[in-house]
Write a protein that holds these residues in place. Sequence first.
Motif, PDB file in Angstrom:
ATOM      1  N   ASP A  30       0.800  -1.231   0.000  1.00 14.17           N
ATOM      2  CA  ASP A  30       0.000   0.000   0.000  1.00 14.17           C
ATOM      3  C   ASP A  30       0.831   1.280   0.000  1.00 14.17           C
ATOM      4  O   ASP A  30       0.597   2.188   0.807  1.00 14.17           O
ATOM      5  N   GLY A  31       1.817   1.377  -0.867  1.00 16.46           N
ATOM      6  CA  GLY A  31       2.582   2.600  -0.985  1.00 16.46           C
ATOM      7  C   GLY A  31       3.772   2.715  -0.056  1.00 16.46           C
ATOM      8  O   GLY A  31       4.518   3.680  -0.108  1.00 16.46           O
ATOM      9  N   GLN A  32       3.958   1.724   0.794  1.00 17.00           N
ATOM     10  CA  GLN A  32       5.096   1.708   1.716  1.00 17.00           C
ATOM     11  C   GLN A  32       6.071   0.620   1.274  1.00 17.00           C
ATOM     12  O   GLN A  32       5.664  -0.453   0.831  1.00 17.00           O
ATOM     13  N   VAL A  33       7.354   0.885   1.442  1.00 19.11           N
ATOM     14  CA  VAL A  33       8.399  -0.034   1.006  1.00 19.11           C
ATOM     15  C   VAL A  33       9.146  -0.533   2.233  1.00 19.11           C
ATOM     16  O   VAL A  33       9.527   0.245   3.097  1.00 19.11           O
ATOM     17  N   TYR A  34       9.348  -1.853   2.298  1.00 17.14           N
ATOM     18  CA  TYR A  34       9.988  -2.491   3.443  1.00 17.14           C
ATOM     19  C   TYR A  34      11.216  -3.255   2.972  1.00 17.14           C
ATOM     20  O   TYR A  34      11.110  -4.134   2.105  1.00 17.14           O
ATOM     21  N   ALA A  35      12.364  -2.939   3.529  1.00 16.22           N
ATOM     22  CA  ALA A  35      13.601  -3.631   3.163  1.00 16.22           C
ATOM     23  C   ALA A  35      13.583  -5.050   3.701  1.00 16.22           C
ATOM     24  O   ALA A  35      13.031  -5.326   4.769  1.00 16.22           O
ATOM     25  N   MET A  36      14.219  -5.960   2.981  1.00 17.80           N
ATOM     26  CA  MET A  36      14.293  -7.358   3.390  1.00 17.80           C
ATOM     27  C   MET A  36      15.701  -7.687   3.864  1.00 17.80           C
ATOM     28  O   MET A  36      16.681  -7.213   3.285  1.00 17.80           O
ATOM     29  N   ALA A  37      15.775  -8.519   4.885  1.00 20.03           N
ATOM     30  CA  ALA A  37      17.071  -8.940   5.421  1.00 20.03           C
ATOM     31  C   ALA A  37      17.548 -10.201   4.702  1.00 20.03           C
ATOM     32  O   ALA A  37      16.786 -10.840   3.967  1.00 20.03           O
ATOM     33  N   GLY A  38      18.786 -10.585   4.947  1.00 15.03           N
ATOM     34  CA  GLY A  38      19.356 -11.796   4.367  1.00 15.03           C
ATOM     35  C   GLY A  38      18.791 -13.052   5.021  1.00 15.03           C
ATOM     36  O   GLY A  38      18.003 -12.993   5.957  1.00 15.03           O
ATOM     37  N   ALA A  39      19.235 -14.200   4.545  1.00 11.47           N
ATOM     38  CA  ALA A  39      18.705 -15.485   5.014  1.00 11.47           C
ATOM     39  C   ALA A  39      19.844 -16.396   5.476  1.00 11.47           C
ATOM     40  O   ALA A  39      21.003 -16.225   5.087  1.00 11.47           O
ATOM     41  N   SER A  40      19.480 -17.392   6.280  1.00 12.56           N
ATOM     42  CA  SER A  40      20.444 -18.355   6.814  1.00 12.56           C
ATOM     43  C   SER A  40      20.847 -19.378   5.747  1.00 12.56           C
ATOM     44  O   SER A  40      20.190 -19.521   4.712  1.00 12.56           O
ATOM     45  N   ASP A  41      21.901 -20.114   6.039  1.00  8.59           N
ATOM     46  CA  ASP A  41      22.367 -21.196   5.162  1.00  8.59           C
ATOM     47  C   ASP A  41      21.243 -22.202   4.924  1.00  8.59           C
ATOM     48  O   ASP A  41      20.980 -22.604   3.795  1.00  8.59           O
ATOM     49  N   ALA A  42      20.583 -22.616   5.998  1.00  7.97           N
ATOM     50  CA  ALA A  42      19.503 -23.609   5.877  1.00  7.97           C
ATOM     51  C   ALA A  42      18.369 -23.067   5.008  1.00  7.97           C
ATOM     52  O   ALA A  42      17.826 -23.784   4.153  1.00  7.97           O
ATOM     53  N   HIS A  43      18.013 -21.824   5.215  1.00  5.22           N
ATOM     54  CA  HIS A  43      16.941 -21.191   4.441  1.00  5.22           C
ATOM     55  C   HIS A  43      17.267 -21.202   2.954  1.00  5.22           C
ATOM     56  O   HIS A  43      16.454 -21.604   2.123  1.00  5.22           O
ATOM     57  N   VAL A  44      18.470 -20.768   2.622  1.00  5.66           N
ATOM     58  CA  VAL A  44      18.886 -20.700   1.218  1.00  5.66           C
ATOM     59  C   VAL A  44      18.977 -22.106   0.610  1.00  5.66           C
ATOM     60  O   VAL A  44      18.572 -22.326  -0.532  1.00  5.66           O
ATOM     61  N   THR A  45      19.490 -23.067   1.371  1.00  2.23           N
ATOM     62  CA  THR A  45      19.634 -24.438   0.863  1.00  2.23           C
ATOM     63  C   THR A  45      18.277 -25.082   0.611  1.00  2.23           C
ATOM     64  O   THR A  45      18.059 -25.700  -0.440  1.00  2.23           O
ATOM     65  N   VAL A  46      17.336 -24.930   1.548  1.00  5.03           N
ATOM     66  CA  VAL A  46      15.989 -25.478   1.360  1.00  5.03           C
ATOM     67  C   VAL A  46      15.334 -24.825   0.147  1.00  5.03           C
ATOM     68  O   VAL A  46      14.726 -25.507  -0.686  1.00  5.03           O
ATOM     69  N   THR A  47      15.464 -23.517   0.023  1.00  3.11           N
ATOM     70  CA  THR A  47      14.883 -22.798  -1.121  1.00  3.11           C
ATOM     71  C   THR A  47      15.454 -23.320  -2.432  1.00  3.11           C
ATOM     72  O   THR A  47      14.712 -23.586  -3.385  1.00  3.11           O
TER      73      THR A  47
END
Length: 189
Positions: A30-47
């Motif tokens: 709705d017109g607002q922008v939210y920055a995203m943080a990085g991810a863990s090793d497990a998160h990236v591997t599962v993805t």
Amino acid sequence: MVISQSEYYISPEEYLEGEKVSEIKHEYIDGQVYAMAGASDAHVTVTMNVSMLLRNHLRGSGCRVYMLDMKAQIDVINRYFYPDVMVTCDTRDKEFEYFKSHPCLIIEVLSESTEGYDRGKKFASYRHLESLQEYVLISPDRMSVECFRRNEEGHWVLYPYEKEQEVHLASVDFRCAIAEIYEDVVLVP
């Protein structure tokens, strides 16, 4: 993860143009922008694992698998998110280079900081996508895959999968042992 918010309204067009050159990803609500943080090793591997499994399964089908950097547009409520994995089989999505509007499957890999949001407000937003048939939440810490599947009445039904079970994603007629999703992931005992 939401880590900062802008103080003024940004149009969807301004957001999309800004994302093309931004060094960090932002979600748009709705017109607002939210920055995203990085991810863990497990998160990236599962993805990566689930993306590769789906890509191999869907090769040649006309469906496309996207991970991490492709936005899902929810036009009716003015939102853009970056799902961890998204599948679209809708030819209308071929016309959009930087977002997709008609996914049939969205997968989010949970993190401690975003789990409540992914289960609550983000899922509520995704439910506005008429094309969406399944919303999947995957734990990066233990073998747990929760598949929320839209039934014929439009209700979302939970299909949970745990250790030693076969995961079934009906939206793309995909099946695999849950262990394949967690290949090379160190799980919490």
